[in-house]
Motif scaffolding. Structure first.
Motif, mmCIF file in Angstrom:
data_model
loop_
_atom_site.group_PDB
_atom_site.id
_atom_site.type_symbol
_atom_site.label_atom_id
_atom_site.label_comp_id
_atom_site.label_asym_id
_atom_site.label_seq_id
_atom_site.Cartn_x
_atom_site.Cartn_y
_atom_site.Cartn_z
ATOM 1 N N TYR A 41 -7.610 -3.455 -5.469
ATOM 2 C CA TYR A 41 -8.143 -2.476 -4.518
ATOM 3 C C TYR A 41 -9.543 -2.013 -4.939
ATOM 4 O O TYR A 41 -9.899 -2.019 -6.120
ATOM 5 C CB TYR A 41 -7.224 -1.262 -4.433
ATOM 6 C CG TYR A 41 -5.857 -1.569 -3.866
ATOM 7 C CD1 TYR A 41 -5.677 -1.726 -2.496
ATOM 8 C CD2 TYR A 41 -4.746 -1.687 -4.701
ATOM 9 C CE1 TYR A 41 -4.424 -2.005 -1.965
ATOM 10 C CE2 TYR A 41 -3.486 -1.959 -4.186
ATOM 11 C CZ TYR A 41 -3.327 -2.125 -2.819
ATOM 12 O OH TYR A 41 -2.091 -2.401 -2.306
ATOM 13 N N SER B 79 -8.101 3.735 -7.003
ATOM 14 C CA SER B 79 -9.175 3.420 -6.051
ATOM 15 C C SER B 79 -9.322 4.512 -5.000
ATOM 16 O O SER B 79 -10.425 4.780 -4.508
ATOM 17 C CB SER B 79 -8.900 2.066 -5.383
ATOM 18 O OG SER B 79 -8.889 1.034 -6.339
ATOM 19 N N HIS B 80 -8.199 5.163 -4.660
ATOM 20 C CA HIS B 80 -8.212 6.267 -3.688
ATOM 21 C C HIS B 80 -9.165 7.377 -4.138
ATOM 22 O O HIS B 80 -9.807 8.040 -3.311
ATOM 23 C CB HIS B 80 -6.790 6.815 -3.525
ATOM 24 C CG HIS B 80 -6.692 8.064 -2.702
ATOM 25 N ND1 HIS B 80 -6.921 8.088 -1.346
ATOM 26 C CD2 HIS B 80 -6.420 9.346 -3.063
ATOM 27 C CE1 HIS B 80 -6.767 9.325 -0.892
ATOM 28 N NE2 HIS B 80 -6.468 10.110 -1.915
ATOM 29 N N ALA C 107 -3.668 1.422 -6.432
ATOM 30 C CA ALA C 107 -4.337 1.938 -5.232
ATOM 31 C C ALA C 107 -4.673 3.421 -5.371
ATOM 32 O O ALA C 107 -5.677 3.894 -4.817
ATOM 33 C CB ALA C 107 -3.466 1.704 -4.004
ATOM 34 N N LEU D 95 -8.745 -4.297 0.192
ATOM 35 C CA LEU D 95 -7.840 -5.151 -0.574
ATOM 36 C C LEU D 95 -8.612 -6.447 -0.785
ATOM 37 O O LEU D 95 -8.984 -7.120 0.172
ATOM 38 C CB LEU D 95 -6.538 -5.415 0.182
ATOM 39 C CG LEU D 95 -5.555 -6.367 -0.501
ATOM 40 C CD1 LEU D 95 -5.140 -5.866 -1.867
ATOM 41 C CD2 LEU D 95 -4.313 -6.577 0.382
ATOM 42 N N PHE E 148 0.831 -1.204 0.000
ATOM 43 C CA PHE E 148 0.000 0.000 0.000
ATOM 44 C C PHE E 148 0.866 1.255 0.000
ATOM 45 O O PHE E 148 0.622 2.209 -0.750
ATOM 46 C CB PHE E 148 -0.919 -0.023 1.224
ATOM 47 C CG PHE E 148 -1.911 1.108 1.276
ATOM 48 C CD1 PHE E 148 -3.076 1.058 0.525
ATOM 49 C CD2 PHE E 148 -1.691 2.206 2.087
ATOM 50 C CE1 PHE E 148 -4.005 2.095 0.577
ATOM 51 C CE2 PHE E 148 -2.605 3.247 2.146
ATOM 52 C CZ PHE E 148 -3.770 3.191 1.391
ATOM 53 N N MET F 189 -10.414 1.702 2.088
ATOM 54 C CA MET F 189 -10.093 1.018 0.839
ATOM 55 C C MET F 189 -9.975 -0.479 1.111
ATOM 56 O O MET F 189 -9.295 -0.895 2.045
ATOM 57 C CB MET F 189 -8.789 1.533 0.225
ATOM 58 C CG MET F 189 -8.546 1.011 -1.195
ATOM 59 S SD MET F 189 -6.954 1.540 -1.895
ATOM 60 C CE MET F 189 -7.117 3.316 -1.850
#
Length: 683
Positions: free
Chosen positions: A577, A618-619, A615, A634, A531, A632
């Motif tokens: 993610y 997805s953030h 990631a 996984l 991450f 978030m």
């Protein structure tokens, strides 16, 4: 102090020592643990290699004869640990008089004596030696075996086990053993390529009598992986026992180049060794690579759990699907089951008392009234009281020495329970291992009959039920037999779809789904590492990482995964993610990635659930809560056969399982196609 030994040569071989331990600044404790032994004296279980204990000459399998000149050869385990703690806290040092347990037991039988004045005094330095600060080599001793009665005093391992699939380990052993080892191995493998085990006599600098080479293959399916690890350990132990060897060393297979779950490997290997060592006299060593403290810590934890299992111990559950129903086998407490019905037997006073006492006074009064008013009833149903079930069924059943009568009585028992569950419109049951305790009925007949009959009812009646067989923790053989019978395909029923919950999962008295990971475990560190690498500059700190333990969702996902592998003949699972607001995260944890939410965050590549290997992407779909925290997931995602998507796709295109942007985005169209494994909360 005197103890039952005296032979001077044996004392030299056993190295009678007075180990003077001093504590070091910056080091917590002395770095050793003690194992309870009956009869005493108790034994050193393991010694940390860079500890004060190691510097004092203390070894694993040393019998503790005295603490600061106080005789410990006949004291209880609690008295010994209390004495150690008292001297540690009050004195500047602790003197341990120790000798190898093997020597002690042999000389004790000869009624010979030990003279403490013959002990070699070894003192811990007042400060940690410089070379200890970087010294990481560690070994763990399971110490499960008793000591043999022969006069073989060779303390080297009789057997070293090598995973021939591990190139690093294989080459290292062959190099240390010289040409004769590799030549012998190559000759045998060419003559029998499918041999389950290749045995080679040692040579060179290898401190053992034999090397066992065993093939092994990793697997992404945790149930298959666990089973293969146990088989690996079992085969090696069985061969060593057949050849009358008593000391064997194992590597931590799968934890290096194969990248397997360390906790699963440790749990499987230590558990299988523990099971075998209760039957056979054999001492086992796990040898860990010098730079892998994470592996060492996990093996140590699993060994410690054998002595003192924690309330949040590993789950012991397997599950298989038959028709529309599931059958589970769990090692646990029948009174803790969250099902519609808990089943008991009126013939078992212990079981009845256990259930009634846990249920409380209301249930006790109801039971007494029913027994009085309906003494001949085949089944009585009473309120659940304090238990988590809806009803308690007590079935009238009696054990019998005649196998046919016993079998028929169990067939009748299952039939009566099934009929009453149907009449009450219930869908979940928990059975104990009826007759396998004080009644001492044939475990084979009891288990085979109960499981067979339950499979038959589920399939023939098309019941969408959840059936549990709950076995006491001290009945390992009964648990193993239930697992065997549930998973067998030789009884004429459809092939079972079998699952085992992940080894990292924990039990919870409150039936929790979310478990916050300790920041010290490898599981946490590996997630943070990936991450952090992906999210540089996008976040300030991680608040917590939670493991999601939604059992129903996990079972559905594994069934889907098996179908994918069978159909595609390859593993298409990815770790991806999924970012979302906190409220959405809570809904997902409770009810999986429900496609009814599809389209909320866009439909560019299809109207489904979006995941990404990036990631930072997805953030962009997360939202801070009132405390500024974001969520978030996984997730494990079955991408299957994928094709480029577009906004017109409301379902997967014919012949494909998912859509993609052909870079990092994957869109799924089935709720069980993805599993939220962890939730990362961060700022």
């Amino acid at each position: 102090m005197t103890a039952a030994v005296k032979n001077a040569d044996a004392i030299v071989r056993g190295n009678l020592r007075c180990c003077r331990l001093r504590r070091w600044t910056g080091y917590d404790g002395f770095g050793f643990s003690v194992k309870r032994v009956s009869p005493p004296p108790h034994v050193i279980e393991y010694v940390e290699s860079n500890s004060p204990a190691a510097a004092s000459g203390l070894n694993g399998n040393d019998a503790v004869l005295a603490v600061n000149d106080k005789d410990m050869t006949h004291t209880s385990y609690d008295e010994l640990t209390t004495a150690l703690k008292k001297t540690r806290d009050s004195d500047n040092y602790v003197d341990l008089l120790v000798i190898n347990e093997k020597i002690y037991r042999r000389l004790q039988k000869k009624n010979q004596l030990i003279n403490p004045r013959h002990a070699k005094i070894i003192e811990t330095p007042r400060t940690m030696p410089i070379d200890y600060k970087d010294f990481k080599t560690q070994e763990l001793f399971t110490s499960e075996s008793s000591i043999s009665d022969d006069d073989d005093d060779d303390d080297d391992d009789d057997v070293i086990v090598v995973c021939s699939s591990s190139q690093y380990l294989f080459k290292s052993i062959c190099k240390a053993g010289g040409d004769s080892v590799s030549t012998s191995y190559n000759q045998q493998i060419s003559e029998n390529p499918d041999a389950p085990i290749i045995i080679v006599a040692t040579a060179g600098g290898i401190a053992s009598k034999k090397i066992y080479f065993l093939p092994w293959k990793a697997d992404s399916d945790e149930y298959v992986l666990c089973k293969s690890i146990k088989r690996f350990v079992s085969l090696a132990l069985k061969k060593a026992i057949e050849q009358n060897y008593r000391r064997i060393a194992f590597p931590a297979i799968g934890c290096g180049q194969f990248g397997c779950s360390i906790s699963l490997v440790a749990d499987a290997m230590v558990g299988e060794v523990h099971r075998k060592s209760r039957i056979h006299d054999i001492s086992v060593t796990f040898v860990i690579q010098p730079d892998r403290n994470d592996i060492y810590d996990e093996f140590k934890k699993q060994i410690d759990l054998l002595e003192s299992p924690s309330p949040s111990s590993k789950l012991r559950i397997i599950c298989a699907t038959f028709g529309k129903g599931d059958i589970e086998v769990e090692m646990g407490d029948i009174t803790k089951q969250k099902v519609d019905v808990i089943v008991g037997s009126t013939s078992s006073g212990i079981l009845t008392d256990t259930i009634i006492n846990a249920a409380g006074k209301e249930s006790q009064l109801a039971y007494e009234m029913e027994i009085t008013n309906h003494p001949n009833s085949a089944l009585i149903a009473i309120p659940s009281g304090s238990l988590s079930c809806k009803k308690i069924f007590f079935v009238k059943w009696e054990p019998n020495d005649n196998e046919e009568i016993l079998r028929q009585s169990l067939i009748d028992l299952i039939s009566i329970v099934v009929q009453n569950v149907i009449s009450h419109k219930f869908t979940s049951i928990a059975f104990p291992a009826i007759g396998c305790g004080k009644h001492a009925c044939s475990v084979d007949i009891v288990v085979q009959t109960m499981v067979y009959e339950m499979k038959k009812h589920l399939i023939q009646r098309k019941l969408s039920w959840r059936v549990k067989f709950v076995v006491n923790a001290n009945q390992e053989n009964v648990y193993d037999e239930f697992c065997k019978q549930v998973l067998t395909t030789e009884d004429g029923f459809h092939e079972a779809t079998a699952y085992q919950l992940p080894a990292t999962w924990e039990k919870s008295a409150e039936d929790k789904i979310r478990f916050t990971l300790s920041t010290k475990v490898h599981e946490y560190k590996s997630i943070v590492s990936n991450f952090d690498q992906a999210m540089k500059g996008k976040y300030t700190n991680i608040i917590k990482i939670e493991r999601i333990q939604n059992e129903r969702w996990y079972m559905q996902y594994l069934a889907h995964s098996k179908d994918f592998r069978k159909r595609l003949e390859m593993n298409t699972e990815k770790r991806l993610y999924h970012g979302c607001p906190e409220q959405a995260a809570n809904a997902i944890i409770a009810d999986c990635f429900n496609r009814s939410y599809a389209g909320v965050n866009g439909t560019v590549y299809g109207v489904g659930v979006y995941f990404s290997s990036d990631a930072t992407y997805s953030h962009g779909y997360t939202k801070p809560n009132a405390s500024g925290e974001r969520c978030m997931f996984l997730s494990r995602v079955l991408v299957g056969k994928t094709t480029k998507g577009n906004s017109t796709m409301r379902t997967r295109p014919l012949g494909f399982d998912s859509t993609t942007d052909e870079k990092h985005i994957f869109v799924t169209y089935h709720d069980a196609q993805a599993l939220a494994e962890y939730l990362i909360t961060y700022k």
